[in-house]
Design a protein around this motif. Structure first.
Motif, PDB file in Angstrom:
ATOM      1  N   PHE A   3      -0.146  10.269  -5.024  1.00 20.31           N
ATOM      2  CA  PHE A   3       0.458   9.066  -5.513  1.00 20.31           C
ATOM      3  C   PHE A   3       1.531   9.366  -6.672  1.00 20.31           C
ATOM      4  CE2 PHE A   3      -2.592   6.048  -3.841  1.00 20.31           C
ATOM      5  CZ  PHE A   3      -3.812   6.927  -3.610  1.00 20.31           C
ATOM      6  N   TYR A   4       2.546   8.410  -6.380  1.00 20.21           N
ATOM      7  CA  TYR A   4       3.671   8.343  -6.934  1.00 20.21           C
ATOM      8  C   TYR A   4       3.795   7.194  -7.913  1.00 20.21           C
ATOM      9  CZ  TYR A   4       5.154  11.960  -4.036  1.00 20.21           C
ATOM     10  OH  TYR A   4       5.091  13.229  -3.316  1.00 20.21           O
ATOM     11  N   ASN A  15       4.662   0.278 -10.234  1.00 17.37           N
ATOM     12  CA  ASN A  15       4.890   0.283  -8.734  1.00 17.37           C
ATOM     13  C   ASN A  15       4.027   1.729  -8.426  1.00 17.37           C
ATOM     14  OD1 ASN A  15       5.547  -0.048  -6.257  1.00 17.37           O
ATOM     15  ND2 ASN A  15       7.539   0.165  -6.533  1.00 17.37           N
ATOM     16  N   LEU A  16       3.506   1.525  -7.201  1.00 19.53           N
ATOM     17  CA  LEU A  16       2.587   2.589  -6.767  1.00 19.53           C
ATOM     18  C   LEU A  16       3.005   2.959  -5.363  1.00 19.53           C
ATOM     19  CD1 LEU A  16       0.261   4.523  -7.288  1.00 19.53           C
ATOM     20  CD2 LEU A  16      -1.272   2.719  -6.440  1.00 19.53           C
ATOM     21  N   ARG A  17       3.319   4.249  -5.104  1.00 18.73           N
ATOM     22  CA  ARG A  17       3.426   4.707  -3.643  1.00 18.73           C
ATOM     23  C   ARG A  17       2.743   6.125  -3.572  1.00 18.73           C
ATOM     24  NH1 ARG A  17       8.838   2.302  -1.625  1.00 18.73           N
ATOM     25  NH2 ARG A  17       9.194   0.847  -3.055  1.00 18.73           N
ATOM     26  N   PHE A  18       2.364   6.217  -2.050  1.00 12.76           N
ATOM     27  CA  PHE A  18       1.784   7.381  -1.809  1.00 12.76           C
ATOM     28  C   PHE A  18       2.233   8.217  -0.732  1.00 12.76           C
ATOM     29  CE2 PHE A  18      -0.097   4.327   0.895  1.00 12.76           C
ATOM     30  CZ  PHE A  18      -0.315   4.943   2.351  1.00 12.76           C
ATOM     31  N   ALA A  19       2.056   9.354  -0.689  1.00 17.74           N
ATOM     32  CA  ALA A  19       2.335  10.186   0.677  1.00 17.74           C
ATOM     33  C   ALA A  19       1.041  11.053   0.938  1.00 17.74           C
ATOM     34  CB  ALA A  19       3.396  11.218   0.050  1.00 17.74           C
ATOM     35  N   GLY A  30      -4.847   4.932   1.257  1.00 15.45           N
ATOM     36  CA  GLY A  30      -3.871   4.634   0.157  1.00 15.45           C
ATOM     37  C   GLY A  30      -2.984   3.396   0.284  1.00 15.45           C
ATOM     38  N   SER A  31      -2.929   2.572   1.050  1.00 13.89           N
ATOM     39  CA  SER A  31      -2.419   1.524   1.347  1.00 13.89           C
ATOM     40  C   SER A  31      -3.271   0.277   0.631  1.00 13.89           C
ATOM     41  CB  SER A  31      -2.052   0.930   2.870  1.00 13.89           C
ATOM     42  OG  SER A  31      -1.317  -0.406   2.892  1.00 13.89           O
ATOM     43  N   SER A  34      -2.849   1.074  -3.163  1.00  9.50           N
ATOM     44  CA  SER A  34      -1.488   0.885  -3.637  1.00  9.50           C
ATOM     45  C   SER A  34      -1.457  -0.582  -3.838  1.00  9.50           C
ATOM     46  CB  SER A  34      -0.453   1.297  -2.746  1.00  9.50           C
ATOM     47  OG  SER A  34      -0.390   2.729  -2.698  1.00  9.50           O
ATOM     48  N   LYS A  38      -0.997  -2.065  -7.852  1.00 12.53           N
ATOM     49  CA  LYS A  38       0.376  -2.289  -8.118  1.00 12.53           C
ATOM     50  C   LYS A  38       0.254  -3.473  -9.315  1.00 12.53           C
ATOM     51  CE  LYS A  38       4.906  -3.633  -6.686  1.00 12.53           C
ATOM     52  NZ  LYS A  38       5.676  -4.068  -5.591  1.00 12.53           N
TER      53      LYS A  38
END
Length: 88
Positions: A3-4, A15-19, A30-31, A34, A38
């Motif tokens: 998670f970023y 904000n939150l994003r993932f890979a 992950g979705s 997020s 957020k």
């Protein structure tokens, strides 16, 4: 799953994003995580893990491993520990 986070005021997830290179279960979790976390704080993010389990219902062991939900819990704890270590 990684998670970023874009964090504001040390505790607010702006904000939150993932890979991930995981399977579809990993992408779904992950979705969902997020979207749920957020614009919320870390306390809410920790509670979101429990809510995810409730929304997903009964999963097979393989689905749980693939979804990798527990790692998300660890990452919020690691971030909090980082703040304490750096005295931010």
């Amino acid at each position: 799953m990684i998670f970023y986070l874009l964090v504001k005021n040390k505790n607010f997830i702006e904000n939150l994003r993932f890979a991930t290179n995981g399977c579809q279960d990993t992408v779904v979790v992950g979705s969902m995580f997020s979207a749920m976390t957020k614009d919320n704080d870390f306390d809410y993010a920790k509670k979101a893990i429990k809510k995810l389990y409730e929304k997903l219902g009964n999963m097979t062991t393989q689905q749980e491993i693939c979804a990798n939900i527990l790692k998300a819990r660890g990452q919020t704890n690691e971030y909090n520990q980082h703040l304490k270590t750096k005295n931010i």
